[in-house]
Design a protein around this motif. Structure first.
Motif, PDB file in Angstrom:
ATOM      1  N   SER A   1       0.841  -1.197   0.000  1.00  0.00           N
ATOM      2  CA  SER A   1       0.000   0.000   0.000  1.00  0.00           C
ATOM      3  C   SER A   1       0.880   1.251   0.000  1.00  0.00           C
ATOM      4  CB  SER A   1      -0.955  -0.038   1.197  1.00  0.00           C
ATOM      5  OG  SER A   1      -1.950   0.961   1.078  1.00  0.00           O
TER       6      SER A   1
ATOM      7  N   ASP B   1      -8.572  -3.500  -6.935  1.00  0.00           N
ATOM      8  CA  ASP B   1      -8.098  -2.607  -5.878  1.00  0.00           C
ATOM      9  C   ASP B   1      -8.770  -1.237  -6.024  1.00  0.00           C
ATOM     10  OD1 ASP B   1      -6.640  -0.977  -4.131  1.00  0.00           O
ATOM     11  OD2 ASP B   1      -4.756  -2.019  -4.533  1.00  0.00           O
TER      12      ASP B   1
ATOM     13  N   HIS C   1      -7.642  -4.627  -2.383  1.00  0.00           N
ATOM     14  CA  HIS C   1      -6.405  -3.942  -1.983  1.00  0.00           C
ATOM     15  C   HIS C   1      -5.410  -4.880  -1.291  1.00  0.00           C
ATOM     16  CE1 HIS C   1      -3.879  -0.553  -1.302  1.00  0.00           C
ATOM     17  NE2 HIS C   1      -4.051  -0.496   0.005  1.00  0.00           N
TER      18      HIS C   1
END
Length: 282
Positions: free
Chosen positions: A161, A210, A261
């Protein structure tokens, strides 16, 4: 009286020397010291005040008579907090500290690497990007190389991330020090020169669904690396690769179809990732 004061001075000097032989207060967490198969918190070797400590894991069979590959892991946004323990068990360290059913994974992640998880203090989003902290990260690496027998030719950077963002940027800012990078569901913040990947192996992983960091960002990065450097990515939908496939490809882009994600669990839970890293040297 003079003799008494002299004796006191000698005693105080001896006490000072004995204390100086131990790590300074706050250097290690909970009074612990680094040891094989354990993770501790360190507050030495830091520059600036944004990264205020880091966690380090030493392999189960660690000894300083040989040099050890280093994984520098950059935490996602959830780990950027006042509490340093939020950076403790994430990324490869999560599996280094777990009882893994996959024994090949268990062996790779627990016995092969020094794993470093820096902790970043909270702040505004654009003031807390890992690529901005290259001097601090470089200082942490220096400290690990000097004190924990790290191998300067096998330093690997990965992150998820926001840490994935940072992996792209650090690939450029610390290019001369890094043997390979593994950006996981990251945006290319801090990356302006794709020629830095000419001799730098990269394995990208990202999920197509995502909604936090668009999959297209990784797709565009892979396309740019190919175009600028004349290289070719192995593009697949699974981490499952043979030893020959791993050895034959320095550029890999793994797409997790339908994944959101969380691209990090299917990435860091596979032994192939660590096997590929160990094949890369500076």
């Amino acid at each position: 009286m003079i003799l008494t004061k002299l004796k006191q001075a000698i005693l105080l000097g001896c006490l000072f020397l004995s204390l100086a032989s131990f790590p300074s207060k706050g250097q290690y967490s909970a009074g612990d010291t680094p040891q094989a198969g354990k993770q501790v918190n360190i507050r030495e070797g830091l520059v600036g005040d944004v990264i205020d400590n880091y966690w380090i894991y030493l392999p189960r069979n660690f000894d300083d008579s040989r040099s050890w590959p280093i994984i520098l892991f950059l935490q996602g946004g959830n780990g950027i907090s006042p509490d340093s323990t939020t950076s403790k068990i994430s990324g490869p360290a999560r599996f280094a500290l777990a009882d893994n059913k996959d024994k090949l994974l268990d062996s790779y992640v627990k016995d092969s690497f020094i794993i470093i998880n820096p902790h970043m203090r909270p702040g505004s989003y654009w003031e807390r990007q890992w690529y901005q902290q290259y001097s601090s990260l470089s200082s942490i690496l220096d400290h690990a190389l000097e004190n924990f027998a790290g191998d300067p030719g096998r330093i690997y950077v990965t992150g998820l991330s926001r840490g994935g963002n940072g992996t792209w940027g650090v690939a450029q800012s610390l290019n001369s020090r890094i043997a390979a990078v593994l950006p996981v569901c990251g945006l290319t913040h801090g990356l302006t020169d794709y020629t830095c990947f000419k001799d730098l192996p990269v394995w990208i992983t990202h999920g197509t669904d995502d909604q936090t960091h668009t999959y297209e960002a990784s797709l565009a990065a892979a396309d740019s690396i190919e175009e600028v450097n004349g290289v070719k990515f192995l593009r697949n939908t699974s981490i499952s690769l043979t030893t020959e496939e791993l050895a034959g490809h320095k550029y890999i882009f793994t797409t997790f179809e339908g994944n959101g994600h969380n691209a990090w669990t299917p990435t860091y839970s596979r032994a192939e990732i660590y096997a590929w890293l160990l094949m890369q040297t500076k």
